[in-house]
Design a protein around this motif. Structure first.
Motif, PDB file in Angstrom:
ATOM      1  N   MET A   1      -9.578  16.434  -5.874  1.00 10.05           N
ATOM      2  CA  MET A   1      -8.860  16.049  -5.147  1.00 10.05           C
ATOM      3  C   MET A   1      -8.142  15.023  -5.754  1.00 10.05           C
ATOM      4  SD  MET A   1      -9.913  12.585  -2.934  1.00 10.05           S
ATOM      5  CE  MET A   1      -9.594  13.241  -1.170  1.00 10.05           C
ATOM      6  N   HIS A   2      -6.546  15.262  -6.221  1.00  7.29           N
ATOM      7  CA  HIS A   2      -5.651  14.991  -7.035  1.00  7.29           C
ATOM      8  C   HIS A   2      -5.241  12.913  -6.923  1.00  7.29           C
ATOM      9  CE1 HIS A   2      -5.975  18.437  -8.769  1.00  7.29           C
ATOM     10  NE2 HIS A   2      -5.270  19.541  -7.425  1.00  7.29           N
ATOM     11  N   ARG A   3      -5.084  12.535  -5.415  1.00  6.97           N
ATOM     12  CA  ARG A   3      -4.690  10.893  -5.135  1.00  6.97           C
ATOM     13  C   ARG A   3      -5.388  10.321  -5.181  1.00  6.97           C
ATOM     14  NH1 ARG A   3      -2.401  10.360  -0.336  1.00  6.97           N
ATOM     15  NH2 ARG A   3      -2.670  12.306   0.997  1.00  6.97           N
ATOM     16  N   ASN A   4      -5.597   9.816  -5.354  1.00  5.31           N
ATOM     17  CA  ASN A   4      -5.977   8.313  -4.508  1.00  5.31           C
ATOM     18  C   ASN A   4      -6.260   8.007  -3.116  1.00  5.31           C
ATOM     19  OD1 ASN A   4      -8.199   6.080  -3.846  1.00  5.31           O
ATOM     20  ND2 ASN A   4      -7.568   4.921  -5.336  1.00  5.31           N
ATOM     21  N   ALA A   5      -6.985   8.285  -2.007  1.00 10.34           N
ATOM     22  CA  ALA A   5      -5.755   8.149  -0.839  1.00 10.34           C
ATOM     23  C   ALA A   5      -5.638   6.864  -0.045  1.00 10.34           C
ATOM     24  CB  ALA A   5      -6.935   9.035  -0.107  1.00 10.34           C
ATOM     25  N   ALA A   6      -7.160   5.537  -0.618  1.00 16.28           N
ATOM     26  CA  ALA A   6      -6.692   4.895  -0.860  1.00 16.28           C
ATOM     27  C   ALA A   6      -5.891   4.022  -1.227  1.00 16.28           C
ATOM     28  CB  ALA A   6      -8.610   3.950  -1.591  1.00 16.28           C
TER      29      ALA A   6
END
Length: 120
Positions: A1-6
Motif C-alpha cells: 500500500m503506497h498511500r494512507n486511505a484514511a
C-alpha cells in the motif's frame, strides 16, 4: 500500500448541541423523587461529581454497598451495635473485624472532641 486511505476521508462535522443544566431546586426535586430507587446512587454521583453518562456506566459498584454504608455509619458516630443491626450482622465481632480499618480515624475524632470540650 503506497498511500494512507484514511487521509482522503473527511470526518463528520461535530454538531454543537446546547444542553440545559439542572438548577439546584430541580436537582433536589430529582433526588427526592429517586430516593430509595435503584438509580439514586447513579444520579447522586452524576450531580455531586459531575460524571458523564459513559463515566457513570463504567464505574465498578463492587465497593458500594454494605462496606460503604457501614463505614459511613461509624464515621458519622453510630455505635458499632447500631451498625451491626443496620447491616444485619448476627455478631458484633463481625462488624468490628470488618471495619477495624477506620477505627483509628474514629478514635482520633473522639480524642479531638474530648480535648475541644475540655480545653475549649
Amino acid at each position: 500500500m503506497h498511500r494512507n486511505a484514511a487521509k482522503s476521508v473527511r470526518p463528520p462535522a461535530m454538531r454543537q448541541v446546547e444542553r440545559r443544566a439542572l438548577g439546584v431546586d430541580e436537582a433536589k426535586r430529582l433526588l427526592d423523587v429517586l430516593r430509595g430507587h435503584g438509580l439514586e446512587a447513579l444520579c447522586v454521583c452524576a450531580l455531586a461529581v459531575g460524571l458523564r453518562r459513559g463515566e457513570l456506566l463504567g464505574l465498578a459498584w463492587t465497593g458500594c454497598g454494605c462496606m460503604t454504608c457501614g463505614t459511613f455509619l461509624l464515621v458519622s458516630g453510630a455505635s458499632p451495635r447500631t451498625v451491626m443491626k443496620v447491616l444485619g450482622h448476627s455478631q458484633i465481632g463481625l462488624t468490628m473485624n470488618t471495619y477495624v480499618h477506620i477505627l483509628p480515624e474514629i478514635e482520633r475524632a473522639a480524642v479531638d472532641e474530648a480535648a475541644k470540650r475540655l480545653f475549649g
